[in-house]
Scaffold this motif. Sequence first.
Motif, mmCIF file in Angstrom:
data_model
loop_
_atom_site.group_PDB
_atom_site.id
_atom_site.type_symbol
_atom_site.label_atom_id
_atom_site.label_comp_id
_atom_site.label_asym_id
_atom_site.label_seq_id
_atom_site.Cartn_x
_atom_site.Cartn_y
_atom_site.Cartn_z
ATOM 1 N N UNK A 1 -40.553 -33.159 -26.231
ATOM 2 C CA UNK A 1 -40.034 -34.107 -25.235
ATOM 3 C C UNK A 1 -39.220 -33.365 -24.177
ATOM 4 N N UNK A 2 -38.659 -32.219 -24.548
ATOM 5 C CA UNK A 2 -37.839 -31.426 -23.626
ATOM 6 C C UNK A 2 -38.601 -30.234 -23.060
ATOM 7 N N UNK A 3 -39.474 -29.651 -23.878
ATOM 8 C CA UNK A 3 -40.270 -28.488 -23.484
ATOM 9 C C UNK A 3 -41.732 -28.819 -23.787
ATOM 10 N N UNK A 4 -42.442 -29.363 -22.796
ATOM 11 C CA UNK A 4 -43.785 -29.888 -23.061
ATOM 12 C C UNK A 4 -44.789 -28.834 -23.513
ATOM 13 N N UNK A 5 -44.543 -27.569 -23.171
ATOM 14 C CA UNK A 5 -45.478 -26.507 -23.549
ATOM 15 C C UNK A 5 -45.079 -25.773 -24.826
ATOM 16 N N UNK A 6 -44.089 -26.287 -25.543
ATOM 17 C CA UNK A 6 -43.609 -25.631 -26.766
ATOM 18 C C UNK A 6 -44.703 -25.638 -27.841
ATOM 19 N N UNK A 7 -44.652 -24.630 -28.713
ATOM 20 C CA UNK A 7 -45.622 -24.561 -29.814
ATOM 21 C C UNK A 7 -45.010 -23.798 -30.983
ATOM 22 N N UNK A 8 -45.629 -23.977 -32.153
ATOM 23 C CA UNK A 8 -45.127 -23.357 -33.383
ATOM 24 C C UNK A 8 -45.642 -21.921 -33.490
ATOM 25 N N UNK A 9 -44.737 -21.027 -33.876
ATOM 26 C CA UNK A 9 -45.104 -19.636 -34.122
ATOM 27 C C UNK A 9 -44.678 -19.244 -35.539
ATOM 28 N N UNK A 10 -45.405 -18.280 -36.098
ATOM 29 C CA UNK A 10 -45.030 -17.679 -37.373
ATOM 30 C C UNK A 10 -44.265 -16.418 -37.036
ATOM 31 N N UNK A 11 -43.121 -16.224 -37.687
ATOM 32 C CA UNK A 11 -42.267 -15.064 -37.434
ATOM 33 C C UNK A 11 -42.353 -14.140 -38.644
ATOM 34 N N UNK B 1 -29.303 -15.174 -20.615
ATOM 35 C CA UNK B 1 -28.147 -15.227 -21.519
ATOM 36 C C UNK B 1 -28.312 -16.421 -22.451
ATOM 37 N N UNK B 2 -27.733 -16.332 -23.648
ATOM 38 C CA UNK B 2 -27.906 -17.404 -24.638
ATOM 39 C C UNK B 2 -27.321 -18.736 -24.178
ATOM 40 N N UNK B 3 -26.408 -18.701 -23.190
ATOM 41 C CA UNK B 3 -25.833 -19.958 -22.707
ATOM 42 C C UNK B 3 -26.504 -20.446 -21.423
ATOM 43 N N UNK B 4 -27.675 -19.883 -21.088
ATOM 44 C CA UNK B 4 -28.394 -20.294 -19.891
ATOM 45 C C UNK B 4 -28.737 -21.786 -19.982
ATOM 46 N N UNK B 5 -28.575 -22.536 -18.882
ATOM 47 C CA UNK B 5 -28.876 -23.975 -18.896
ATOM 48 C C UNK B 5 -30.319 -24.303 -19.292
ATOM 49 N N UNK B 6 -31.234 -23.353 -19.113
ATOM 50 C CA UNK B 6 -32.632 -23.607 -19.493
ATOM 51 C C UNK B 6 -32.792 -23.852 -20.992
ATOM 52 N N UNK B 7 -31.818 -23.439 -21.790
ATOM 53 C CA UNK B 7 -31.921 -23.598 -23.243
ATOM 54 C C UNK B 7 -31.407 -24.954 -23.727
ATOM 55 N N UNK B 8 -30.835 -25.747 -22.823
ATOM 56 C CA UNK B 8 -30.386 -27.109 -23.160
ATOM 57 C C UNK B 8 -29.481 -27.146 -24.388
ATOM 58 N N UNK B 9 -28.674 -26.106 -24.565
ATOM 59 C CA UNK B 9 -27.745 -26.079 -25.690
ATOM 60 C C UNK B 9 -28.294 -25.432 -26.953
ATOM 61 N N UNK B 10 -29.584 -25.164 -27.009
ATOM 62 C CA UNK B 10 -30.161 -24.476 -28.168
ATOM 63 C C UNK B 10 -29.784 -22.996 -28.101
ATOM 64 N N UNK B 11 -29.718 -22.349 -29.261
ATOM 65 C CA UNK B 11 -29.449 -20.914 -29.314
ATOM 66 C C UNK B 11 -30.734 -20.208 -29.755
ATOM 67 N N UNK B 12 -31.478 -19.663 -28.801
ATOM 68 C CA UNK B 12 -32.779 -19.081 -29.137
ATOM 69 C C UNK B 12 -32.686 -17.689 -29.747
ATOM 70 N N UNK B 13 -33.716 -17.377 -30.521
ATOM 71 C CA UNK B 13 -33.952 -16.003 -30.943
ATOM 72 C C UNK B 13 -34.890 -15.426 -29.883
ATOM 73 N N UNK B 14 -34.732 -14.152 -29.581
ATOM 74 C CA UNK B 14 -35.535 -13.530 -28.530
ATOM 75 C C UNK B 14 -36.447 -12.474 -29.147
ATOM 76 N N UNK B 15 -37.727 -12.533 -28.797
ATOM 77 C CA UNK B 15 -38.717 -11.581 -29.285
ATOM 78 C C UNK B 15 -39.415 -10.963 -28.087
ATOM 79 N N UNK B 16 -39.848 -9.732 -28.215
ATOM 80 C CA UNK B 16 -40.599 -9.071 -27.157
ATOM 81 C C UNK B 16 -39.730 -8.164 -26.318
ATOM 82 N N UNK B 17 -40.382 -7.251 -25.605
ATOM 83 C CA UNK B 17 -39.680 -6.292 -24.766
ATOM 84 C C UNK B 17 -39.856 -6.631 -23.290
#
Length: 82
Positions: A60-70, A19-35
């Motif tokens: 600093x919060x998500x050490x494995x984060x990376x940039x994607x082109x959408x 869910x968009x309010x899941x604590x794993x998102x640390x308050x960010x509102x993610x866009x979701x891609x993929x099935x």
Amino acid sequence: VNSGVRYGIQIFASSRDLKSNDPMFLGYEPEVFGDEVKKYVICSDSSLPAVRKKLIEIKKKYKDAFVVRIEGKNLYIEKKEI
């Protein structure tokens, strides 16, 4: 510049639907891609330099984060500049 192209920061992927309010998102509102595997992307912007700048803080919060082109509903890993 193709106006349909944006950039974002993929923070993680999961086979679970979160869910968009899941604590794993640390308050960010993610866009979701993929099935089957959901890819969660935050901080999307049409400016690659702006997204790369945000990545410094996000890592600093998500050490494995990376940039994607959408492009539409598709994500592509954005390679670092040489």
